[in-house]
Design a protein around this motif. Structure first.
Motif, mmCIF file in Angstrom:
data_model
loop_
_atom_site.group_PDB
_atom_site.id
_atom_site.type_symbol
_atom_site.label_atom_id
_atom_site.label_comp_id
_atom_site.label_asym_id
_atom_site.label_seq_id
_atom_site.Cartn_x
_atom_site.Cartn_y
_atom_site.Cartn_z
ATOM 1 N N LEU A 134 0.800 -1.229 0.000
ATOM 2 C CA LEU A 134 0.000 0.000 0.000
ATOM 3 C C LEU A 134 0.830 1.275 0.000
ATOM 4 O O LEU A 134 0.435 2.281 -0.599
ATOM 5 C CB LEU A 134 -0.930 0.003 1.228
ATOM 6 N N VAL A 135 1.985 1.238 0.652
ATOM 7 C CA VAL A 135 2.781 2.446 0.754
ATOM 8 C C VAL A 135 3.283 2.907 -0.615
ATOM 9 O O VAL A 135 3.523 4.096 -0.830
ATOM 10 C CB VAL A 135 3.970 2.235 1.726
ATOM 11 N N VAL A 136 3.435 1.965 -1.556
ATOM 12 C CA VAL A 136 3.981 2.305 -2.870
ATOM 13 C C VAL A 136 3.084 3.280 -3.645
ATOM 14 O O VAL A 136 3.560 4.329 -4.101
ATOM 15 C CB VAL A 136 4.275 1.037 -3.694
ATOM 16 N N PRO A 137 1.776 3.004 -3.841
ATOM 17 C CA PRO A 137 0.953 3.976 -4.560
ATOM 18 C C PRO A 137 0.849 5.316 -3.848
ATOM 19 O O PRO A 137 0.755 6.364 -4.493
ATOM 20 C CB PRO A 137 -0.416 3.293 -4.657
ATOM 21 N N PHE A 138 0.883 5.300 -2.504
ATOM 22 C CA PHE A 138 0.837 6.560 -1.767
ATOM 23 C C PHE A 138 2.094 7.388 -2.026
ATOM 24 O O PHE A 138 2.029 8.609 -2.199
ATOM 25 C CB PHE A 138 0.687 6.301 -0.267
ATOM 26 N N LEU A 139 3.244 6.718 -2.071
ATOM 27 C CA LEU A 139 4.487 7.430 -2.358
ATOM 28 C C LEU A 139 4.523 7.948 -3.794
ATOM 29 O O LEU A 139 5.011 9.054 -4.066
ATOM 30 C CB LEU A 139 5.685 6.508 -2.111
ATOM 31 N N LEU A 140 3.979 7.171 -4.735
ATOM 32 C CA LEU A 140 3.940 7.609 -6.129
ATOM 33 C C LEU A 140 3.004 8.808 -6.297
ATOM 34 O O LEU A 140 3.290 9.719 -7.071
ATOM 35 C CB LEU A 140 3.507 6.454 -7.033
ATOM 36 N N ALA A 141 1.890 8.803 -5.573
ATOM 37 C CA ALA A 141 0.977 9.959 -5.603
ATOM 38 C C ALA A 141 1.651 11.175 -4.988
ATOM 39 O O ALA A 141 1.511 12.300 -5.490
ATOM 40 C CB ALA A 141 -0.321 9.630 -4.866
ATOM 41 N N LEU A 192 -4.624 8.277 -1.351
ATOM 42 C CA LEU A 192 -3.973 8.742 -2.582
ATOM 43 C C LEU A 192 -4.123 10.256 -2.748
ATOM 44 O O LEU A 192 -3.163 10.954 -3.083
ATOM 45 C CB LEU A 192 -4.577 8.030 -3.795
ATOM 46 N N ILE A 193 -5.322 10.751 -2.505
ATOM 47 C CA ILE A 193 -5.590 12.182 -2.665
ATOM 48 C C ILE A 193 -4.802 13.005 -1.649
ATOM 49 O O ILE A 193 -4.193 14.029 -1.984
ATOM 50 C CB ILE A 193 -7.102 12.455 -2.542
ATOM 51 N N SER A 216 13.529 12.468 -6.532
ATOM 52 C CA SER A 216 14.494 11.365 -6.586
ATOM 53 C C SER A 216 14.527 10.602 -5.267
ATOM 54 O O SER A 216 14.623 9.369 -5.255
ATOM 55 C CB SER A 216 15.893 11.904 -6.905
ATOM 56 N N LEU A 217 14.427 11.319 -4.154
ATOM 57 C CA LEU A 217 14.431 10.677 -2.838
ATOM 58 C C LEU A 217 13.202 9.790 -2.659
ATOM 59 O O LEU A 217 13.296 8.672 -2.135
ATOM 60 C CB LEU A 217 14.488 11.735 -1.737
ATOM 61 N N VAL A 218 12.046 10.278 -3.095
ATOM 62 C CA VAL A 218 10.811 9.495 -2.998
ATOM 63 C C VAL A 218 10.914 8.241 -3.853
ATOM 64 O O VAL A 218 10.579 7.133 -3.416
ATOM 65 C CB VAL A 218 9.585 10.329 -3.416
ATOM 66 N N LEU A 219 11.389 8.398 -5.084
ATOM 67 C CA LEU A 219 11.524 7.257 -5.987
ATOM 68 C C LEU A 219 12.561 6.257 -5.486
ATOM 69 O O LEU A 219 12.406 5.044 -5.671
ATOM 70 C CB LEU A 219 11.889 7.743 -7.392
ATOM 71 N N CYS A 220 13.600 6.764 -4.848
ATOM 72 C CA CYS A 220 14.618 5.875 -4.269
ATOM 73 C C CYS A 220 13.992 5.009 -3.173
ATOM 74 O O CYS A 220 14.264 3.805 -3.084
ATOM 75 C CB CYS A 220 15.763 6.709 -3.702
ATOM 76 N N LEU A 221 13.136 5.617 -2.368
ATOM 77 C CA LEU A 221 12.447 4.869 -1.324
ATOM 78 C C LEU A 221 11.528 3.809 -1.925
ATOM 79 O O LEU A 221 11.473 2.671 -1.444
ATOM 80 C CB LEU A 221 11.649 5.836 -0.446
ATOM 81 N N VAL A 222 10.815 4.177 -2.985
ATOM 82 C CA VAL A 222 9.943 3.211 -3.673
ATOM 83 C C VAL A 222 10.767 2.054 -4.227
ATOM 84 O O VAL A 222 10.378 0.887 -4.120
ATOM 85 C CB VAL A 222 9.151 3.890 -4.812
#
Length: 223
Positions: A9-16, A178-179, A205-211
């Motif tokens: 679940l954390v992945v879509p939240f981080l992508l949003a 998500l919102i 980049s930091l968010v994507l690195c975490l994902v």
């Protein structure tokens, strides 16, 4: 695509969060253009045509075109990964992470490219996120454009009120998450943008690195 990684679940939240972050920056620093939310660019392109400004039209059309090319590239790359038996999810995230990081560095160092080209190139890599990750726990969602998520939230909330089924409440919570994540990304980007200037997009980049770390670890656990 590995289901265990995809449904974390954390992945879509981080992508949003990432989408809100990057579009919050682009709206204010790239003359009201969007890196992820191409519907906004389509509207602006239409307005430019209506006003008879062909130059302004291309300012918004070029990011749209490069976004489309990004979707096509993602399709070919996903096919290649599947044929090679490699994990698609983390590989796509790594590609997006690399592209965003390199472009941000070039932009922050002052390499003289037009704002339109910068937005277009960033849009190219954001297309990977938009097209590759579109389901969470069997629910369709968008991690870039929130209008569909808002509609789904309202629809599931209505069904929960009518039926009291817990599945509708769970779906409502996911869409709300998500919102809120997208909204938080905008606030963070605009807030820190005054301090970090052109380097702000390294936050993406930091968010994507975490994902990438999360998804890669989940993929390894499935082996």
């Amino acid at each position: 695509m590995n289901k265990r990684a995809k449904e974390k679940l954390v992945v879509p939240f981080l992508l949003a969060l990432n989408a809100g972050f990057i579009d919050g920056f682009s709206f204010f620093h790239f003359d009201y253009r969007f890196i992820g939310m191409q519907s906004g660019n389509v509207i602006q392109a239409g307005i430019s045509i209506a006003k008879g400004s062909i130059i302004n039209f291309w300012d918004f059309a070029i990011p749209i075109i490069l976004f489309i090319l990004g979707v096509i590239t993602r399709g070919f790359y996903s096919y290649y990964l599947t044929q090679k038996g490699r994990f698609e999810f983390s590989s796509l995230i790594l590609l997006q992470l690399s592209g965003i990081t390199i472009l941000t560095t070039i932009f922050a160092l002052g390499v003289d490219l037009s704002a339109t080209l910068y937005v277009g190139l960033f849009s190219y890599f954001m297309a990977i996120q938009f097209d590759a990750f579109s389901k969470i726990r069997e629910l369709g969602y968008s991690n870039i454009i929130m209008s569909g998520n808002i509609k789904s939230l309202a629809s599931n909330l209505t069904q929960y009120i009518l039926t009291k089924k817990i599945t509708y409440l769970q779906a409502t919570r996911i869409y709300m998450g998500l919102i809120i994540s997208f909204f938080a990304g905008i606030i963070i980007s605009v807030t820190i943008g005054t301090h970090f200037g052109k380097w702000t997009l390294l936050g993406s980049s930091l968010v994507l690195c975490l994902v990438f770390i999360i998804t890669r670890s989940e993929e390894k656990m499935s082996l």
